[in-house]
Design a protein around this motif. Structure first.
Motif, PDB file in Angstrom:
ATOM      1  N   HIS A 129      14.236   1.588  18.698  1.00  0.00           N
ATOM      2  CA  HIS A 129      13.640   0.606  17.793  1.00  0.00           C
ATOM      3  C   HIS A 129      12.329   0.112  18.377  1.00  0.00           C
ATOM      4  CE1 HIS A 129      16.620   0.371  14.678  1.00  0.00           C
ATOM      5  NE2 HIS A 129      17.573   0.253  15.570  1.00  0.00           N
ATOM      6  N   GLY A 130      11.244   0.672  17.862  1.00  0.00           N
ATOM      7  CA  GLY A 130       9.932   0.275  18.331  1.00  0.00           C
ATOM      8  C   GLY A 130       9.039   1.469  18.533  1.00  0.00           C
ATOM      9  N   GLY A 131       7.744   1.195  18.637  1.00  0.00           N
ATOM     10  CA  GLY A 131       6.804   2.278  18.826  1.00  0.00           C
ATOM     11  C   GLY A 131       6.648   3.111  17.575  1.00  0.00           C
ATOM     12  N   PRO A 132       6.157   4.329  17.727  1.00  0.00           N
ATOM     13  CA  PRO A 132       5.837   5.139  16.551  1.00  0.00           C
ATOM     14  C   PRO A 132       7.037   5.745  15.844  1.00  0.00           C
ATOM     15  CG  PRO A 132       5.375   6.353  18.565  1.00  0.00           C
ATOM     16  CD  PRO A 132       5.742   4.959  18.986  1.00  0.00           C
ATOM     17  N   LEU A 133       8.230   5.712  16.428  1.00  0.00           N
ATOM     18  CA  LEU A 133       9.347   6.472  15.879  1.00  0.00           C
ATOM     19  C   LEU A 133       9.607   6.170  14.404  1.00  0.00           C
ATOM     20  CD1 LEU A 133      12.732   7.155  17.694  1.00  0.00           C
ATOM     21  CD2 LEU A 133      12.567   6.908  15.245  1.00  0.00           C
ATOM     22  N   HIS A 134       9.949   4.949  14.070  1.00  0.00           N
ATOM     23  CA  HIS A 134      10.333   4.658  12.691  1.00  0.00           C
ATOM     24  C   HIS A 134       9.165   4.683  11.703  1.00  0.00           C
ATOM     25  CE1 HIS A 134      14.507   4.251  13.445  1.00  0.00           C
ATOM     26  NE2 HIS A 134      14.394   3.208  14.228  1.00  0.00           N
ATOM     27  N   PRO A 135       7.990   4.134  12.052  1.00  0.00           N
ATOM     28  CA  PRO A 135       6.879   4.260  11.092  1.00  0.00           C
ATOM     29  C   PRO A 135       6.507   5.709  10.808  1.00  0.00           C
ATOM     30  CG  PRO A 135       6.382   2.603  12.749  1.00  0.00           C
ATOM     31  CD  PRO A 135       7.638   3.281  13.197  1.00  0.00           C
ATOM     32  N   VAL A 136       6.492   6.545  11.842  1.00  0.00           N
ATOM     33  CA  VAL A 136       6.098   7.941  11.646  1.00  0.00           C
ATOM     34  C   VAL A 136       7.209   8.723  10.951  1.00  0.00           C
ATOM     35  CG1 VAL A 136       5.439  10.072  12.829  1.00  0.00           C
ATOM     36  CG2 VAL A 136       4.464   7.889  13.563  1.00  0.00           C
ATOM     37  N   ALA A 137       8.464   8.460  11.324  1.00  0.00           N
ATOM     38  CA  ALA A 137       9.581   9.142  10.655  1.00  0.00           C
ATOM     39  C   ALA A 137       9.670   8.749   9.183  1.00  0.00           C
ATOM     40  CB  ALA A 137      10.896   8.819  11.367  1.00  0.00           C
ATOM     41  N   GLY A 138       9.181   7.563   8.834  1.00  0.00           N
ATOM     42  CA  GLY A 138       9.223   7.097   7.450  1.00  0.00           C
ATOM     43  C   GLY A 138       8.005   7.490   6.634  1.00  0.00           C
ATOM     44  N   LEU A 139       7.072   8.203   7.249  1.00  0.00           N
ATOM     45  CA  LEU A 139       5.794   8.500   6.600  1.00  0.00           C
ATOM     46  C   LEU A 139       5.967   9.360   5.353  1.00  0.00           C
ATOM     47  CD1 LEU A 139       2.788   7.950   7.034  1.00  0.00           C
ATOM     48  CD2 LEU A 139       2.688   9.994   8.474  1.00  0.00           C
ATOM     49  N   TYR A 140       6.819  10.361   5.421  1.00  0.00           N
ATOM     50  CA  TYR A 140       7.038  11.233   4.260  1.00  0.00           C
ATOM     51  C   TYR A 140       7.634  10.440   3.099  1.00  0.00           C
ATOM     52  CZ  TYR A 140       9.306  14.672   1.243  1.00  0.00           C
ATOM     53  OH  TYR A 140       9.736  15.382   0.152  1.00  0.00           O
ATOM     54  N   ALA A 141       8.662   9.644   3.388  1.00  0.00           N
ATOM     55  CA  ALA A 141       9.331   8.896   2.322  1.00  0.00           C
ATOM     56  C   ALA A 141       8.382   7.923   1.632  1.00  0.00           C
ATOM     57  CB  ALA A 141      10.536   8.144   2.891  1.00  0.00           C
ATOM     58  N   VAL A 142       7.574   7.220   2.413  1.00  0.00           N
ATOM     59  CA  VAL A 142       6.635   6.264   1.827  1.00  0.00           C
ATOM     60  C   VAL A 142       5.569   7.008   1.022  1.00  0.00           C
ATOM     61  CG1 VAL A 142       4.865   4.547   2.366  1.00  0.00           C
ATOM     62  CG2 VAL A 142       7.041   4.502   3.579  1.00  0.00           C
ATOM     63  N   SER A 143       5.111   8.130   1.541  1.00  0.00           N
ATOM     64  CA  SER A 143       4.088   8.901   0.830  1.00  0.00           C
ATOM     65  C   SER A 143       4.589   9.373  -0.530  1.00  0.00           C
ATOM     66  CB  SER A 143       3.662  10.107   1.673  1.00  0.00           C
ATOM     67  OG  SER A 143       3.059   9.690   2.881  1.00  0.00           O
ATOM     68  N   LYS A 144       5.842   9.803  -0.598  1.00  0.00           N
ATOM     69  CA  LYS A 144       6.414  10.249  -1.863  1.00  0.00           C
ATOM     70  C   LYS A 144       6.668   9.071  -2.805  1.00  0.00           C
ATOM     71  CE  LYS A 144       7.189  13.923  -2.703  1.00  0.00           C
ATOM     72  NZ  LYS A 144       6.306  14.994  -3.218  1.00  0.00           N
ATOM     73  N   LEU A 145       7.080   7.931  -2.254  1.00  0.00           N
ATOM     74  CA  LEU A 145       7.380   6.770  -3.092  1.00  0.00           C
ATOM     75  C   LEU A 145       6.139   6.283  -3.830  1.00  0.00           C
ATOM     76  CD1 LEU A 145       9.189   4.501  -4.135  1.00  0.00           C
ATOM     77  CD2 LEU A 145       8.781   3.275  -1.989  1.00  0.00           C
ATOM     78  N   VAL A 146       5.006   6.215  -3.141  1.00  0.00           N
ATOM     79  CA  VAL A 146       3.809   5.694  -3.802  1.00  0.00           C
ATOM     80  C   VAL A 146       3.385   6.587  -4.969  1.00  0.00           C
ATOM     81  CG1 VAL A 146       2.969   4.502  -1.743  1.00  0.00           C
ATOM     82  CG2 VAL A 146       2.237   6.851  -2.175  1.00  0.00           C
ATOM     83  N   GLU A 147       3.786   7.854  -4.947  1.00  0.00           N
ATOM     84  CA  GLU A 147       3.457   8.756  -6.046  1.00  0.00           C
ATOM     85  C   GLU A 147       4.260   8.437  -7.303  1.00  0.00           C
ATOM     86  OE1 GLU A 147       4.074  12.662  -4.513  1.00  0.00           O
ATOM     87  OE2 GLU A 147       2.451  12.529  -3.047  1.00  0.00           O
ATOM     88  N   ARG A 148       5.368   7.707  -7.129  1.00  0.00           N
ATOM     89  CA  ARG A 148       6.211   7.386  -8.288  1.00  0.00           C
ATOM     90  C   ARG A 148       5.984   5.969  -8.803  1.00  0.00           C
ATOM     91  NH1 ARG A 148      10.098   9.410  -4.859  1.00  0.00           N
ATOM     92  NH2 ARG A 148      11.220   7.427  -4.832  1.00  0.00           N
ATOM     93  N   LEU A 149       5.223   5.176  -8.094  1.00  0.00           N
ATOM     94  CA  LEU A 149       4.933   3.811  -8.524  1.00  0.00           C
ATOM     95  C   LEU A 149       3.619   3.771  -9.296  1.00  0.00           C
ATOM     96  CD1 LEU A 149       5.959   1.964  -5.237  1.00  0.00           C
ATOM     97  CD2 LEU A 149       7.235   2.002  -7.386  1.00  0.00           C
ATOM     98  N   GLU A 150       3.395   2.690  -9.994  1.00  0.00           N
ATOM     99  CA  GLU A 150       2.205   2.568 -10.813  1.00  0.00           C
ATOM    100  C   GLU A 150       1.430   1.307 -10.460  1.00  0.00           C
ATOM    101  OE1 GLU A 150       3.412   2.706 -14.874  1.00  0.00           O
ATOM    102  OE2 GLU A 150       4.061   4.810 -14.806  1.00  0.00           O
ATOM    103  N   GLY A 151       0.130   1.339 -10.778  1.00  0.00           N
ATOM    104  CA  GLY A 151      -0.703   0.172 -10.570  1.00  0.00           C
ATOM    105  C   GLY A 151      -0.707  -0.280  -9.117  1.00  0.00           C
ATOM    106  N   GLU A 152      -0.814  -1.592  -8.941  1.00  0.00           N
ATOM    107  CA  GLU A 152      -0.870  -2.116  -7.584  1.00  0.00           C
ATOM    108  C   GLU A 152       0.496  -2.157  -6.900  1.00  0.00           C
ATOM    109  OE1 GLU A 152      -3.071  -5.763  -7.312  1.00  0.00           O
ATOM    110  OE2 GLU A 152      -4.967  -4.619  -7.276  1.00  0.00           O
TER     111      GLU A 152
END
Length: 507
Positions: free
Chosen positions: A62-85
């Protein structure tokens, strides 16, 4: 004198912005940049590069780049399904988490330094041999490549993570990237038995790189290599290797791709996993099915069905205990990845249940099947719109957690009200309502989460993909799991969402 890693001028200023902005200002100023036109994927990439360069990996996960980097794909795909701001919310969550770790005294201050790649002895050809070739100076021998791979594995055995980092920088430049990744995963997969993240971190990062951008592969993979190579060394699971040998799975041609002819078998194997009370039986079920002719892809789909069933049986109240789904989802993707060795694909399948965060759920299980269909049948009929609001409110009104009574997050038991959400989700399935509508609502809900360090985002993306990639009638289980996870995680910490809400409305 060593200097810290520096990125191309096209992204370096944005990386520095994430590194240097005070935590109290990061949400406001990131939103300003997004509104000013900074591309979302550019901001996410900068966030990953910043947390990679300026935060260290702690002794745990818990800490450092592990969780932000491991979550990068999921967040990148999620923003493609959301709209507006609304698309900005997952980005703000990611940037805020990266900035948090950069400023955390457990993981910072830290600088990832530039250093030269290291090859094993004789990896590079002599000057004479080079001149006999074309004099380009970039010829390496096959023996040298194998020597460097062996040196990496020896460094892993000794826990020499810094040396492993040096060696892997050379491998990235001198073998096909998928070959280097396969070598890394040969270490990461068995270490799953020590911690689920040894597998999840490099695999999830590789998926992002394969999907979005390999430009920064070498630097983003450096902490993952160091993490996989550090102590403790991996714990052998001899019974898994014994099963592979017993069925001769490495000495025969295995079917890779699935088809309609496997539907009945996949369902039977998946439901057998759903009903498992001892997770050690899962590799036996899978190896027997593969030996009987089930494809590797089909086995991965059966594992996904089983993971959904076991998640619904689980009584866990820990919002980070979602690896049953996220790990199964990653494994299904890897099974389709060209270039990953057959041995690693078998180990990918058979090590799933060894992860401590998965294994712990078998001690907090309800009987199969779940959910309680009698309770679902007693629910009043609602239109699709009414049921969507009922599900939403059941998630929003979950009892708040009394943290004074939580001594061990991993042992939290879900409150009874979680079952209310699960039953409503099952009613949605029974009535055949539109899955896209429910997925869209869950996407909005997950954007609230600042507690799970991207676990909730990864789980949401997993259930979306598993729903689309699993055949009838089992695909619907994943939607119910998505609601269950949302009910468990909602409201634990919504600091970033609440901080962004007024700013979004002030436009």
């Amino acid at each position: 004198m060593y200097t810290r890693v520096r990125y191309p001028d096209s992204i370096e200023p944005l990386v520095q912005f994430i590194e240097e902005t005070p935590r109290s200002e990061i949400i406001d100023r990131t939103l300003e940049k997004l509104r000013a036109g900074v591309p979302i994927q550019q901001m996410l990439k900068a966030s990953a590069l910043a947390v990679t360069r300026s935060s260290d990996l702690p002794p745990g996960h818990h800490g450092g780049p592990l969780h932000p980097v491991a979550g990068l794909y999921a967040v990148s795909k999620l923003v493609e399904r959301l709209e507006g701001e609304e698309r900005f919310l997952p980005v703000l969550q990611h940037v805020a988490l990266a900035n948090k770790h950069i400023n955390d005294p457990v993981t910072g201050p830290y600088q990832l330094l530039e250093f030269k790649a290291l090859d094993a002895a004789h990896a590079s050809v002599s000057r004479l041999d080079d001149m006999a070739a074309d004099g380009a100076g970039d010829v390496v021998t096959e023996a040298g490549i194998e020597a460097t791979k062996a040196a990496f594995l020896k460094a892993v055995d000794r826990g020499e993570s810094n040396k492993a980092d040096h060696l892997f920088l050379w491998l990235w430049d001198n073998v096909p990237p998928i070959e280097a990744f396969d070598l890394l995963m040969s270490v990461a997969i068995p270490k799953n038995a020590l911690d689920d993240h040894y597998f999840i971190y490099p695999a999830a990062l590789w998926r992002y790189l394969e999907t979005y951008d390999k430009e920064h592969l070498k630097v983003l993979m450096r902490p993952a290599v160091r993490y996989v190579a550090r102590f403790p060394t991996f714990r052998a699971v001899p019974e898994i290797h014994a099963l592979i040998e017993q069925h001769g799975l490495l000495t025969r041609i295995l079917r890779q791709r699935t088809g309609d002819d496997e539907t009945d078998t996949i369902g039977k194997v998946g439901e057998a996993i759903c009903g498992c009370d001892k997770y050690t039986e899962i590799p036996r079920i899978l190896t027997q099915a593969i030996a009987d002719g089930l494809s590797l892809e089909g086995a991965g789909e059966a594992l996904s069905i089983g993971a959904a069933g076991l998640f619904m049986r689980s009584q866990t109240g820990n919002p980070m205990d979602v690896h049953l789904h996220t790990s199964a989802n990653l494994r299904r993707w890897l099974l389709r990845l060209d270039g990953l060795s057959v041995k690693n694909k078998l180990l990918v399948l058979l090590h799933w249940q060894t992860g401590p965060e998965i294994k712990s759920t078998q001690y907090r299980m309800e009987p199969w099947p779940q959910p309680d269909m009698e309770a679902v049948a007693k629910l009043p009929h609602r239109s699709q719109e009414e049921l969507l609001e009922a599900i939403t409110q059941s998630i929003f009104t979950q009892p708040p957690t009394d943290w004074s009574k939580v001594s061990n997050l991993g042992k939290m038991i879900a409150v009874p009200e979680v079952k209310d959400s699960v039953n409503l989700a099952q009613q949605w399935v029974a009535l055949g309502y539109d899955p896209k509508v429910l997925i869209a609502r869950l996407a909005e809900i997950v954007c609230h989460d600042s507690f799970t360090e991207m676990h909730a985002f990864k789980h949401h993306q997993s259930i979306v993909e598993e729903f689309h990639n699993t055949r009838e009638p089992w695909r619907w289980m994943h939607l119910v799991c998505g609601v269950q996870a949302a009910a468990i995680s909602f409201g634990k910490n919504m600091e970033v969402y609440e901080g962004a809400l007024d700013l979004l409305h002030a436009a």
